[in-house]
Motif scaffolding. Structure first.
Motif, short mmCIF file in Angstrom:
data_model
loop_
_atom_site.label_atom_id
_atom_site.label_comp_id
_atom_site.label_asym_id
_atom_site.label_seq_id
_atom_site.Cartn_x
_atom_site.Cartn_y
_atom_site.Cartn_z
N MET A 59 12.73 104.88 40.97
CA MET A 59 14.10 105.12 41.35
C MET A 59 14.81 105.78 40.16
O MET A 59 14.76 105.26 39.05
CB MET A 59 14.76 103.79 41.70
CG MET A 59 16.21 103.92 42.06
SD MET A 59 16.98 102.35 42.50
CE MET A 59 16.33 102.07 44.10
N ASN A 60 15.46 106.89 40.38
CA ASN A 60 16.17 107.57 39.31
C ASN A 60 17.62 107.09 39.25
O ASN A 60 18.07 106.30 40.07
CB ASN A 60 16.07 109.09 39.44
CG ASN A 60 16.70 109.60 40.72
OD1 ASN A 60 17.58 108.95 41.27
ND2 ASN A 60 16.27 110.75 41.18
N ASP A 61 18.36 107.60 38.30
CA ASP A 61 19.73 107.15 38.09
C ASP A 61 20.64 107.48 39.26
O ASP A 61 21.51 106.69 39.64
CB ASP A 61 20.31 107.77 36.81
CG ASP A 61 19.72 107.14 35.57
OD1 ASP A 61 19.17 106.03 35.68
OD2 ASP A 61 19.82 107.75 34.49
N ASP A 62 20.48 108.63 39.83
CA ASP A 62 21.33 109.03 40.97
C ASP A 62 21.14 108.10 42.15
O ASP A 62 22.10 107.70 42.81
CB ASP A 62 21.03 110.47 41.39
CG ASP A 62 21.44 111.47 40.32
OD1 ASP A 62 22.40 111.14 39.56
OD2 ASP A 62 20.83 112.54 40.23
N GLU A 63 19.89 107.75 42.44
CA GLU A 63 19.62 106.83 43.55
C GLU A 63 20.20 105.45 43.27
O GLU A 63 20.74 104.81 44.17
CB GLU A 63 18.11 106.72 43.78
CG GLU A 63 17.48 107.99 44.32
CD GLU A 63 15.96 107.87 44.40
OE1 GLU A 63 15.41 106.87 43.90
OE2 GLU A 63 15.33 108.80 44.93
N LEU A 64 20.10 105.02 42.04
CA LEU A 64 20.64 103.72 41.68
C LEU A 64 22.16 103.71 41.82
O LEU A 64 22.75 102.77 42.37
CB LEU A 64 20.24 103.35 40.25
CG LEU A 64 20.76 102.02 39.72
CD1 LEU A 64 20.22 100.86 40.54
CD2 LEU A 64 20.39 101.86 38.26
N HIS A 65 22.83 104.75 41.34
CA HIS A 65 24.29 104.83 41.46
C HIS A 65 24.72 104.86 42.93
O HIS A 65 25.69 104.21 43.31
CB HIS A 65 24.82 106.07 40.74
CG HIS A 65 24.76 105.96 39.25
ND1 HIS A 65 25.46 105.01 38.54
CD2 HIS A 65 24.07 106.68 38.33
CE1 HIS A 65 25.22 105.14 37.25
NE2 HIS A 65 24.36 106.15 37.09
N LEU A 122 24.32 101.35 44.34
CA LEU A 122 25.37 100.45 43.86
C LEU A 122 26.71 100.74 44.53
O LEU A 122 27.50 99.81 44.79
CB LEU A 122 25.50 100.56 42.34
CG LEU A 122 24.36 99.96 41.52
CD1 LEU A 122 24.53 100.27 40.05
CD2 LEU A 122 24.26 98.47 41.76
N ARG A 123 27.01 102.00 44.78
CA ARG A 123 28.27 102.34 45.46
C ARG A 123 28.28 101.87 46.91
O ARG A 123 29.33 101.55 47.46
CB ARG A 123 28.47 103.85 45.42
CG ARG A 123 29.06 104.32 44.13
CD ARG A 123 29.46 105.79 44.21
NE ARG A 123 29.06 106.41 42.96
CZ ARG A 123 28.17 107.35 42.80
NH1 ARG A 123 27.57 107.89 43.83
NH2 ARG A 123 27.86 107.81 41.61
N GLN A 124 27.13 101.80 47.56
CA GLN A 124 27.05 101.40 48.96
C GLN A 124 27.10 99.89 49.13
O GLN A 124 27.33 99.41 50.23
CB GLN A 124 25.78 101.94 49.59
CG GLN A 124 25.76 103.43 49.76
CD GLN A 124 24.42 103.91 50.27
OE1 GLN A 124 23.47 103.15 50.40
NE2 GLN A 124 24.34 105.21 50.56
#
Length: 107
Positions: A1-7, A10-12
């Motif tokens: 999982m990269n940073d964009d997917e993690l962000h 977390l937003r969802q």
């Protein structure tokens, strides 16, 4: 999982923690109170804690022992330095008769 997917994940996430109504006011009042502490009040608090801790027998004994050891060590070092200076002066007096001892008065 990269940073964009993690962000994105977390937003969802729907979980939100409700904070008490006075939370923000209490946080800012604590920050202001901590910033308002002067050097004088910090020193006072330090000495109060120091004196409170010295009321305990183990801490008091350790403090007295440390100061005793430091004092005795300082005295030994000073005595050795003084003895070596006396020895150097005595040697100089035997070699050079023009060198006078400290106790002699000049005419």
């Amino acid at each position: 999982m990269n940073d964009d997917e993690l962000h994105q994940l977390l937003r969802q996430h729907p979980a939100r923690l409700p904070l008490p109504s006075a939370f923000e006011r209490e946080v800012w009042s604590r920050i202001e109170a901590d910033e308002g502490r002067s050097m004088f009040s910090l020193l006072g608090e330090f000495f109060q804690r120091l004196l409170t801790s010295l009321g305990r027998p183990a801490v008091a004994f350790a403090t007295i022992a440390i100061f005793g050891i430091v004092g005795a060590g300082t005295a030994v070092v000073m005595l050795r330095a003084e003895d070596s200076e006396r020895g150097e002066l005595a040697y100089l007096e035997t070699v050079n008769p023009l060198v006078r001892a400290h106790s002699e008065v000049e005419p």
